[in-house]
Design a protein around this motif. Structure first.
Motif, PDB file in Angstrom:
ATOM      1  N   CYS A 160      -9.084 -36.058 -28.871  1.00 43.87           N
ATOM      2  CA  CYS A 160      -9.388 -34.672 -29.738  1.00 43.87           C
ATOM      3  C   CYS A 160      -8.055 -34.405 -30.102  1.00 43.87           C
ATOM      4  CB  CYS A 160     -10.211 -33.997 -29.732  1.00 43.87           C
ATOM      5  SG  CYS A 160      -9.921 -32.891 -28.338  1.00 43.87           S
ATOM      6  N   ALA A 161      -8.353 -33.581 -31.436  1.00 44.99           N
ATOM      7  CA  ALA A 161      -6.522 -32.717 -31.481  1.00 44.99           C
ATOM      8  C   ALA A 161      -6.975 -31.755 -32.733  1.00 44.99           C
ATOM      9  CB  ALA A 161      -6.022 -33.611 -32.784  1.00 44.99           C
ATOM     10  N   LEU A 162      -6.333 -30.957 -32.160  1.00 42.29           N
ATOM     11  CA  LEU A 162      -6.881 -29.453 -33.010  1.00 42.29           C
ATOM     12  C   LEU A 162      -5.932 -28.576 -34.059  1.00 42.29           C
ATOM     13  CD1 LEU A 162      -8.078 -26.577 -31.998  1.00 42.29           C
ATOM     14  CD2 LEU A 162      -5.609 -25.652 -31.157  1.00 42.29           C
ATOM     15  N   GLN A 163      -7.209 -29.521 -34.936  1.00 44.32           N
ATOM     16  CA  GLN A 163      -6.521 -29.245 -36.716  1.00 44.32           C
ATOM     17  C   GLN A 163      -6.738 -28.225 -37.654  1.00 44.32           C
ATOM     18  OE1 GLN A 163      -7.375 -33.310 -37.601  1.00 44.32           O
ATOM     19  NE2 GLN A 163      -6.040 -34.098 -37.381  1.00 44.32           N
ATOM     20  N   VAL A 164      -5.727 -28.105 -38.268  1.00 43.68           N
ATOM     21  CA  VAL A 164      -5.817 -27.362 -39.153  1.00 43.68           C
ATOM     22  C   VAL A 164      -6.165 -27.750 -40.597  1.00 43.68           C
ATOM     23  CG1 VAL A 164      -4.309 -25.172 -41.446  1.00 43.68           C
ATOM     24  CG2 VAL A 164      -3.703 -25.597 -39.095  1.00 43.68           C
TER      25      VAL A 164
END
Length: 327
Positions: A99-103
């Motif tokens: 997963c990715a923590l995204q703005v």
């Protein structure tokens, strides 16, 4: 010795973790509503905790090993920097829960660059990483019209607000101009939880778009990781469990490729199947031929078989690897 694992009754991540423990021959029975399970065949206990809590307990040396998401480790360390005696050490990437923590910002608003959120309201479950991200962003954009560095009081201009779940609804509800939240890659579930609420149904991209959002930057990419204490109570047992888990992960990633090849074409074949260290070459009754055994990546096995066939290899067989111990 204690091994902590994120808790959950559903979700593919939970299933993947339990399969990993089963493949490592860690035998236990978890009774309903109990977060502790004694392992039957090893002198260890399993403790099921929210993924966000695991870096703390491992980092403080209260437990020896933990399985959680790298996003949770990074969030904890952003708020509590590791020292030579505290903090969790990453043993290995487990390869699932990508997963990715995204703005993210609403598609119908003019926030196309992260800098456009400076001074605005941003909602997230990852306040430490978000503060770190926006503090760096504000520093990069802290110049006046003449290009001179602005004098600031060190306070964060971006207004961060914590939400334990349903972060993606914050913009639609009018409480945020943007959010920082997890987005799954390749439709895989999250490597863990938000701060306190399970997020087994992760925004896979489709959910993000359904909420009218778009990703404009990535704060951190994540997968599930195995972490250990810097001062384990039983280092030998920690190494044993880590070795077993590494063996399962390797077995899931590789297959054993066996084939016969003319001795004259052996060098070309070895370039196709170099193995993890080196292929095993065995002479046959026919002195012009040899048998080759080599581990190849599961995701490339079809192409590998095609390439071997093209150079004249015969009797090509792929065998599933159940478990292994490799360097």
């Amino acid at each position: 010795m204690d091994l902590v694992n994120q808790y959950g009754r559903q979700g593919r991540l939970n299933t993947a973790t339990l399969d990993l423990l089963a493949g490592s021959d860690i035998q236990f029975t978890r009774h309903n509503r109990l977060d502790i399970a004694l392992v039957k065949n090893l002198p260890i206990a399993l403790i099921f905790l929210p993924a966000a809590d695991i870096p703390f307990f491992v980092g403080e040396g209260r437990v020896d090993l933990g399985i959680t998401g790298w996003d949770q480790v990074a969030e904890y360390e952003a708020g509590t920097p590791p020292t030579p005696t505290s903090g969790a050490e990453t043993v290995m990437d487990l390869g699932f829960g990508k997963c990715a923590l995204q703005v993210q910002t609403p598609r119908d608003r003019p926030y196309e660059h992260p800098s456009s959120l400076i001074g605005k309201n941003v909602v997230t479950s990852f306040t430490n990483l978000s503060e770190q991200y926006f503090r760096k962003l504000e520093k990069e954009h802290s110049t006046d019209r003449n290009g001179l560095a602005e004098v600031t009081d060190g306070k964060l201009r971006t207004k961060l607000h914590f939400a334990s779940g349903s972060v993606e609804a914050a913009c639609a509800l009018g409480v945020a101009d943007g959010i920082v939240d997890l987005v799954g890659k390749h439709n895989l579930p999250s490597a863990g939880y938000g701060a306190r609420r399970a997020k087994w149904v992760l925004e896979s991209g489709e959910t993000m778009r359904a909420a009218g959002l778009r990703a404009i930057d990535t704060v951190v990419s994540s997968t599930a990781v195995l972490v250990k204490s810097k001062h384990p109570s039983d280092p030998t047992m920690v190494n044993l469990i880590a070795s077993r888990i590494r063996g399962v992960i390797t077995a899931q990633s590789y297959v054993l490729c066996t084939y016969n090849i003319r001795r004259a074409d052996k060098e070309a074949a070895m370039k196709i199947t170099p193995g993890k260290r080196a292929p095993t070459i065995t002479s046959l009754e026919d002195s012009d031929w040899v048998a080759v055994n080599a581990m190849v990546l599961r995701q490339t096995m079809a192409v590998t078989m095609d390439r071997l066939a093209d150079i004249g290899a015969e009797d090509i067989i792929i065998t599933k690897v159940e478990n292994t111990r490799t360097a």
